[in-house]
Scaffold this active site. Sequence first.
Site: not given
Ligand code: PRP
Length: 190
Positions: A49, A114, A170, A176
Amino acid sequence: MERHASCDDTIESVAFGADEIATAVDRIAAEIVRDADDEPVLLVGVLKGALFFTADLARAIARRTPAAAAVNLDFIAITSYGNSHRSSGEVRLLKDTSEQLEGRNVILVEDIVDNGLTLAYLQNLVGGRAPKSLRTAVLLDKPYHRRVPVVLDYVGLQCPDTFIVGYGLDYQERYRSLPYLATLRASLFE
Ligand code: PRP
């Protein structure tokens, strides 16, 4: 709405345009340079991300510092969302850092925080490797559903309480590469 080749009718609206993102990234870069006290920093981007945020932040820092070695780059990859729009609550390490972190001024670079579980996991992991300092830069702060408290040193934008895609973020690996941050139509999740 900003037009873009990837734009389709699953996108509801633009939450933050490319200019707003660039302004936020530049402000964070200025704050990082101010706090760095002329020492080099190591950005650790969280894949996937934070790919674009990390790249833009590194260049924004470099524009503000004369020393070529002022900013170094590494990446770590984790996942917690899988293909869902809801976090599984379980963080998995997919790729570790390759740089030595001990004694370095490390800045974790996240696209979004989040529920906080991912960042708490990463701060604990990286903090355990004896960096000289550890700070966290987050492009989007989404504080409505925190499950653990996390310290954010640099925050770009306040995220609305809705699912956001684009600029690295994404949904099921789509969106993305959008140059802006957008909300998706709720019907997509039904
Ligand atoms: C997403 C984002 C953060 C995380 C935040 O990653 O990029 O790293 O979730 O969420 P949280 O605070 O609720 O833990 P994801 O697992 O979707 O992987 P990606 O970055 O490869 O899309």
